[in-house]
Scaffold this active site. Structure first.
Site, short mmCIF file in Angstrom:
data_model
loop_
_atom_site.label_atom_id
_atom_site.label_comp_id
_atom_site.label_asym_id
_atom_site.label_seq_id
_atom_site.Cartn_x
_atom_site.Cartn_y
_atom_site.Cartn_z
N GLY A 84 5.47 3.05 0.46
CA GLY A 84 6.14 3.83 -0.57
C GLY A 84 5.23 3.96 -1.78
O GLY A 84 4.04 3.67 -1.72
N SER A 116 0.85 -1.19 0.00
CA SER A 116 0.00 0.00 0.00
C SER A 116 0.89 1.23 0.00
O SER A 116 2.12 1.15 0.01
CB SER A 116 -0.92 0.00 1.23
OG SER A 116 -0.15 0.12 2.41
N LYS A 117 0.24 2.40 0.01
CA LYS A 117 0.98 3.66 -0.06
C LYS A 117 1.94 3.84 1.12
O LYS A 117 2.97 4.50 0.99
CB LYS A 117 0.01 4.84 -0.11
CG LYS A 117 -0.73 4.95 -1.44
CD LYS A 117 -1.63 6.17 -1.46
CE LYS A 117 -2.36 6.28 -2.80
NZ LYS A 117 -3.26 7.45 -2.84
N ARG A 118 1.62 3.23 2.25
CA ARG A 118 2.50 3.41 3.41
C ARG A 118 3.84 2.70 3.23
O ARG A 118 4.79 2.95 3.95
CB ARG A 118 1.83 2.94 4.70
CG ARG A 118 1.50 1.46 4.75
CD ARG A 118 0.62 1.14 5.95
NE ARG A 118 0.21 -0.24 6.00
CZ ARG A 118 0.92 -1.20 6.57
NH1 ARG A 118 2.07 -0.91 7.14
NH2 ARG A 118 0.48 -2.44 6.59
#
Length: 470
Positions: free
Chosen positions: A240, A236-238
């Site tokens: 990167g 996921s975005k967390r």
């Protein structure tokens, strides 16, 4: 002939997981002399955006994953979907349902409390109802049937039809549902192999039943395990960037990203480096792993650095220039840019890093790193720099050996190490104490720019109190 497809939804940008699915489908088709088609599943009118469609097409093109024919838009095929729904109605394989959504939800909650499965109870299944406001059309799922398929990646999978709901085929707004639209599109487009993420495994038995109800031959299914972050949670975005074009913006090369995505779940012996053509020749679903893959940014960086080193300096200059131009820098000519790239190509993992390391070549006067300036441009350091500048104006070195001799002679004359002479010069020319080789820098900048930068550094006036603290 084998026909594969990639069917993204334009509700966002093309992410890493989708790009890998597209790549596997593309490799399978190209390696077998088949076709690879692109279908934009834009049936969600609220979330589908034209800008997202264009971003997905741009990402596919950047990766070099060309498709056969024009992109197919699912929203333009609604009439075709409805025709197949009418066929299912006429064949007694579907029925109108007038149950209100809130009533269905209440029954599902009751079933859960009783320890049952939260599925539609079939209230309207045998009532022979017709169209009505708010009504939907449901598929009449066979009550006792084992749905099986030989998954091309996971192996044999079986599901009891009792586990499946009478899924909705046509929504109350008159639009077909995902499962119906996908089956009709894959069927009418002649798709023979459906390779997709394993989050679709639960959809497959439902879709197989629809194929059977329509009297159609089944395609082959393969479900690719998901990609995890290094903490083993779903990527996921967390973790990167997950958007393909974000990696382009960060200075990654498409061949590096393709190579990395292919190896993220597929292998061919111990080989790590693959050109796109090699992957076409070697790719096989039999070598795709059954377990999830972990995204490792360091491995991607290693691959990107490898491909940067393999890129010609002229091409590298063309690729890096947009990142330099974004800093409002100007380039004298392509040859100068290529020369600069030759000195930094081994020193960066991304195009962004190369632009950062090469920026001093294109700045009128590179800003001096304050900490380094206080350390090196003391009265003694400035004196050494003045002598170097004088020697460079007298006889600009034409070889590495000539520069080494110049610096060694000055160091010997002052009884200091050569670095004490060279580092103030390096700082004056680049603004930093870490840079490409001094001779290369001198050769590229030329006598006029070198003298200009040395004179600007000689004007540096460190605050004595700051110098003492430094």
């Amino acid at each position: 002939m084998i026909i594969t497809r990639f069917a993204p939804s334009p509700t966002g940008h093309l992410h890493i997981g989708g790009a890998r699915t597209a790549l596997f489908n593309w490799l399978l088709a190209r390696g077998q002399g088949g076709q690879f088609v692109l279908r934009v599943e834009d049936t969600d009118a609220q979330r589908s955006k034209e800008e997202h469609t264009q971003a997905i097409l741009a990402a596919m093109s950047w990766l070099g994953l060309d498709w056969d024919g024009e992109p197919v838009y699912q929203s333009a095929r609604f009439e075709l979907h409805r025709q197949h729904i009418q066929k299912l109605l006429a064949d007694g394989r579907a029925y109108w349902c007038h149950c209100r959504p809130e009533d269905i939800e209440a029954k599902r909650q009751e079933a859960l409390k009783a320890g049952g499965k939260p599925r539609y109870d079939g209230h309207c299944r045998e009532l022979g109802l017709g169209p009505a406001p708010g009504g939907v059309i449901r598929f009449k799922s066979p009550p006792t049937q084992t749905v099986s398929w030989p998954d091309l990646i996971k192996g044999p999978i079986s599901v009891d039809s009792e586990e499946l709901d009478d899924l909705v085929l046509l929504k109350s707004d008159g639009n077909p549902t995902y499962n119906l639209a996908v089956v009709v599109d894959d069927l009418t487009m002649g798709v023979t192999h459906i390779i997709r993420g394993d989050d679709h495994v639960n959809n497959t038995p439902r879709q197989i039943l629809l194929y059977q109800a329509l009297g159609a031959n089944l395609p082959q299914f393969g479900h690719v395990p998901m990609i995890l972050g290094q903490d083993k949670a779903r990527l996921s975005k967390r973790h990167g960037a997950t958007s393909v074009m974000a990696y382009k913006e960060m200075g990654y090369l498409p061949q590096a990203l393709n190579n990395y995505l292919a190896r993220l779940g597929w292998s061919h012996g111990d080989q790590e480096i693959f050109s796109l053509q090699e992957m076409v020749e070697l790719f096989s679903l039999k070598r795709v792993g059954k377990s999830a893959s972990v995204f490792n940014p360091e491995k991607l960086n290693w691959l990107n650095a490898h491909y940067i080193k393999q890129t010609s300096t002229e091409e590298l200059g063309r690729l890096v220039w947009p990142y330099l131009a974004a800093q409002n820098l100007t380039c004298p000519n392509p040859g100068y840019l290529a020369q600069a790239m030759a000195t930094v190509r081994e020193r960066g993992k991304t195009l962004v890093e190369l632009a950062e390391k090469a920026a001093f070549y294109f700045q009128a006067l590179p800003p001096l790193n304050p900490k380094d300036a206080l350390k090196l441009l003391t009265s003694t350091g400035l004196a050494y720099l003045a002598e170097v500048g004088q020697e460079l104006r007298r006889a600009f070195p034409q070889t590495h050996e000539a520069l080494d001799e110049l610096l060694k002679n000055l160091a010997s004359a002052h009884n200091v190490k050569m670095g004490q002479i060279a580092q103030p010069l390096r700082l004056a020319l680049t603004g930093q104490t870490a840079s490409p080789g001094l001779f290369d820098i001198l050769n590229i900048l030329g006598p006029e720019r070198v003298n200009q930068r040395v004179q600007a550094a000689l004007a540096f006036k460190p605050n004595q109190a700051e110098a003492d603290r430094a």
